[in-house]
Design an enzyme around this catalytic site. Structure first.
Site, PDB file in Angstrom:
ATOM      1  N   CYS A 110       0.810  -1.223   0.000  1.00 46.30           N
ATOM      2  CA  CYS A 110       0.000   0.000   0.000  1.00 46.30           C
ATOM      3  C   CYS A 110       0.841   1.270   0.000  1.00 46.30           C
ATOM      4  O   CYS A 110       0.518   2.226  -0.705  1.00 46.30           O
ATOM      5  CB  CYS A 110      -0.990  -0.010   1.155  1.00 46.30           C
ATOM      6  SG  CYS A 110      -0.228  -0.002   2.808  1.00 46.30           S
TER       7      CYS A 110
ATOM      8  N   HIS B  40      -2.798   1.385   6.825  1.00 53.87           N
ATOM      9  CA  HIS B  40      -3.031   1.392   5.382  1.00 53.87           C
ATOM     10  C   HIS B  40      -2.749   2.801   4.879  1.00 53.87           C
ATOM     11  O   HIS B  40      -3.079   3.789   5.544  1.00 53.87           O
ATOM     12  CB  HIS B  40      -4.461   0.980   5.051  1.00 53.87           C
ATOM     13  CG  HIS B  40      -4.760   1.004   3.577  1.00 53.87           C
ATOM     14  ND1 HIS B  40      -4.021   0.302   2.661  1.00 53.87           N
ATOM     15  CD2 HIS B  40      -5.703   1.673   2.863  1.00 53.87           C
ATOM     16  CE1 HIS B  40      -4.491   0.525   1.441  1.00 53.87           C
ATOM     17  NE2 HIS B  40      -5.505   1.358   1.544  1.00 53.87           N
TER      18      HIS B  40
ATOM     19  N   ASP C 108      -7.176   6.104  -3.551  1.00 50.93           N
ATOM     20  CA  ASP C 108      -6.464   4.924  -3.043  1.00 50.93           C
ATOM     21  C   ASP C 108      -6.136   3.972  -4.187  1.00 50.93           C
ATOM     22  O   ASP C 108      -7.022   3.305  -4.722  1.00 50.93           O
ATOM     23  CB  ASP C 108      -7.316   4.215  -1.996  1.00 50.93           C
ATOM     24  CG  ASP C 108      -6.565   3.090  -1.297  1.00 50.93           C
ATOM     25  OD1 ASP C 108      -5.418   2.810  -1.686  1.00 50.93           O
ATOM     26  OD2 ASP C 108      -7.128   2.496  -0.366  1.00 50.93           O
TER      27      ASP C 108
END
Length: 720
Positions: free
Chosen positions: A286, A347, A370
């Site tokens: 991530c 995250h 994202d």
């Protein structure tokens, strides 16, 4: 730039002929805040005039008998722009080209070309036409790149403060926050937008997107919109359904690629992707996805920053609940097929700054984007842009992907205690998810806390009446449990009382560093009016930030007697020798306690997760952290073994882009407890700016890097 004659139509021999066009690159780049983005191309920002100087061969342009026309091409789209003498700049709704007073000379003219404020981000071709009553002579004079303009108030990405623009557009250095909410760590990242080839790679990313390959003209037209640019770039950073940049992997096996923890910057990733003919770079997780996307956004002119959510939920079924399974002895278990939901200790995603006229008033500002491929959005693996304010207000119908992102920061955690396939205890935690949300502060390494920008202080699930929140979620969970009779053969048996007379909490006295004991404090409160006999099970496991724990490395159990109204405090100490043999550099520790009432069989669970601080790597620059360009400096790097055991095959590695060539290492066969390993390196900077020194320590006892350190130096020119 020398001109190439493109077409000619019956013009007299003594007509005005174009010899050369000076794109005034240095002046334009300085004026447009694009210095360093390219050494090959003119890079300017939309809605702001830039200069072109036209040099003629035999005589000057005569504006009384000859029309000077510029023509801007984007794919098959073009617009002709007549050159006019300056009167006043237009409202930025159309292309314009003007000559200021005094800019017409004997054999040259300076033209100021300006695009509309809403112009597509792309690489443009420029033609010059000299027209008379008898014909036209045309020249293809070169190309230029047009970017968004966050310095211009009319641009949707306008950002008002210079310090914000410096941090979120121009800065090529950032920090990614990782670890756990109890022990936040920071990792440096070089966004690298001024590295050679990075601008070109970002433009190529748009050119090979499915949107462009399927319909070039439509794609070019839509590139005026930062919302569209965000969605295209977000999808292209992962490679799940296109020719994207990065392939993800989370299984711990990185054969044929690079361990995600080894990346320190975006430039190498972008250049590797281009040089491999758009084959994905292996591997990312991530923070890699987010940091690369942040680079792309800053290059395109959209202010952006990397944001970390601690205890981030991945809600696959959209019920705003994440289930976790524990054994009756406090061991955290696999989900056993109950759902695919999960919680990551951290995250990382990106926020981009823009106005949102497509959503109406009230949704401008920071938007979540994202690129980590989790769920599809409108058929592709991207997420956002979603207004942060929509998440805070619980406006779950606002596009894009608001309900999914809302769950990431504000879902509830339902923890089930399971024994022999039966649910024997249940707790609902409304505080665990999204406990902390961080980004780098402006001009500082100190984190900025964004938690309350995302979360309303009046917490609760906007989809359910707040007064009935817990009871409604309990009923939802019972329905879910009934749908899995193979796992929970009798989910109604032993259902946890919603208002237990036994309260249990678990806390870590102090987050330990490697080599220190873990001190656990369990507090029991007996609110019943009777004596209770209890059984305590405490358990500790290691886990990766994105996965379930491994086998337990420490356990404890005991019988307890608690009087009515008594508050009992229990202390447990886990010595370093219990975890050192299994500890990895990126591991998280999960500690849980299950208290069982021996008479009523009631069970209560409390849990905590944290990361152990790595031993520090010391980096010291002789003479201080301000160094002179092209002058040799000495750096001392050291690591001291804080563990209680001898480390075999110790390796200390030092690297620094723009300071050192390659990696420099020193090795010791054995590093005794308390012993130091040192490395002296000579650095020299060839360019000014902020440079980053990185150091890592590893040894044969562990498969992963045990410690990381970094140090920034400011490089001054020779004349500072």
């Amino acid at each position: 730039m020398d001109c190439m004659q493109h077409t000619r139509h019956n013009i007299a021999a003594d007509d005005c002929r174009l010899k050369h066009v000076n794109f005034e690159v240095q002046e334009n780049h300085s004026s447009h805040e694009t210095l360093g983005l390219s050494n090959q191309l003119l890079v300017v920002r939309r809605g702001k005039p830039f200069k072109l100087t036209l040099l003629f061969r035999s005589r000057a342009w005569d504006p009384h008998t000859e029309n000077l026309m510029l023509e801007v091409w984007l794919g098959d789209l073009s617009e002709r722009v007549p050159v006019q003498f300056f009167v006043a700049w237009s409202d930025c709704l159309s292309w314009s080209a003007q000559v200021y007073p005094g800019d017409l000379h004997q054999q040259s003219v300076t033209v100021h070309l300006c695009s509309p404020v809403l112009t597509s981000v792309a690489l443009y071709d420029l033609l010059v036409h000299i027209e008379t009553n008898w014909g036209r002579r045309s020249y293809k004079v070169g190309s230029f790149v047009l970017l968004c303009n966050p310095w211009l108030k009319e641009d949707p990405v306008y950002m008002p403060l210079d310090v914000q623009l410096q941090e979120y557009v121009k800065s090529d250095f950032g920090l990614v926050y990782m670890g756990s909410n109890l022990n936040v760590c920071k990792r440096p990242w070089s966004f690298g937008q001024y590295e050679p080839g990075v601008l070109e790679a970002c433009l190529k990313l748009l050119q090979v997107s499915p949107q462009h390959l399927n319909d070039k003209q439509r794609d070019y037209i839509k590139r005026v919109d930062p919302v569209y640019l965000c969605r295209v770039a977000c999808a292209m950073v992962n490679c799940n359904d296109d020719l994207g940049l990065v392939e993800g992997r989370w299984d711990g096996s990185y054969t044929g690629g690079v361990n995600p923890t080894a990346w320190t910057g975006s430039a190498d990733i972008l250049r590797s992707w281009v040089s491999s003919n758009c084959n994905p770079v292996r591997y990312g997780q991530c923070w890699v996805y987010a940091s690369v996307l942040c680079t792309v956004m800053r290059v395109l002119g959209i202010p952006s920053r990397v944001v970390t959510v601690f205890n981030s939920a991945h809600d696959t079924n959209g019920n705003l609940q994440i289930e976790e399974i524990y054994s009756s002895k406090g061991e955290k278990c696999e989900k056993l097929g109950l759902s695919k939901d999960s919680i990551w200790n951290f995250h990382v995603w990106v926020e981009c700054w823009m106005r949102r006229p497509d959503l109406g008033p009230g949704f401008d500002g920071w938007q979540v984007v994202d690129p980590t491929p989790q769920e599809k959005s409108a058929g592709i693996f991207c997420c956002g842009p979603c207004p942060v304010v929509a998440i805070q207000r619980g406006c779950l119908s606002v596009p894009y992907d608001t309900s999914f992102i809302y769950a990431s920061v504000d879902a509830d955690v339902v923890r089930l205690i399971v024994r022999d396939g039966l649910v024997v205890g249940r707790t609902v935690d409304t505080q665990w998810v999204g406990q902390l949300i961080y980004t780098k502060s402006i001009a500082s390494d100190i984190p900025e806390n964004l938690t309350w920008a995302y979360k309303s202080k009046r917490r609760g699930n906007p989809a359910i009446n707040l007064q009935q929140n817990i009871m409604s979620k309990s009923q939802t969970l019972l329905k879910a449990a009934r749908s899995h009779p193979d796992i929970l053969s009798n989910p109604l048996q032993g259902e946890t009382r919603m208002f237990s007379s036994l309260e249990v909490s678990l806390n870590i006295d102090r987050v330990p560093s490697a080599g220190e004991s873990i001190c656990v404090c369990v507090t029991l409160t007996n609110r019943a009016n009777c004596h209770r006999v209890l059984k305590e099970h405490v358990n500790a496991q290691l886990k990766q930030y994105d996965s379930s724990p491994q086998e337990s490395f420490w356990k404890s159990q005991q019988e307890l007697h608690v009087q009515p109204g008594e508050v009992l405090t229990l202390h447990h100490v886990i010595s370093p020798c219990k975890y050192e043999s299994v500890l990895g550099g990126e591991d998280i520790v999960n500690v849980a306690v299950v208290i069982k009432d021996m008479r009523t069989k009631e069970r209560v669970l409390a849990t905590e997760e944290f990361n152990i601080s790595s031993p520090q790597i010391i980096i010291e620059v002789e003479g201080g952290d301000r160094i002179q360009m092209r002058k040799e400096c000495i750096v001392h790097v050291s690591f001291t073994n804080k563990f209680t055991k001898t480390l075999c095959g110790a390796v200390l590695t030092v690297e620094g882009s723009g300071l050192l060539k390659g990696k420099q290492q020193t090795r010791l066969m054995l590093l005794q407890p308390g012993q130091k390993i040192e490395k002296k390196v000579s650095i020299m900077a060839s360019s000014p700016g902020t440079k980053l020194l990185m150091a890592t320590f590893s040894h044969n006892n562990s498969l992963s890097i045990i410690s990381r350190g970094f140090h920034t130096v400011s490089v001054m020119t020779e004349f500072y």
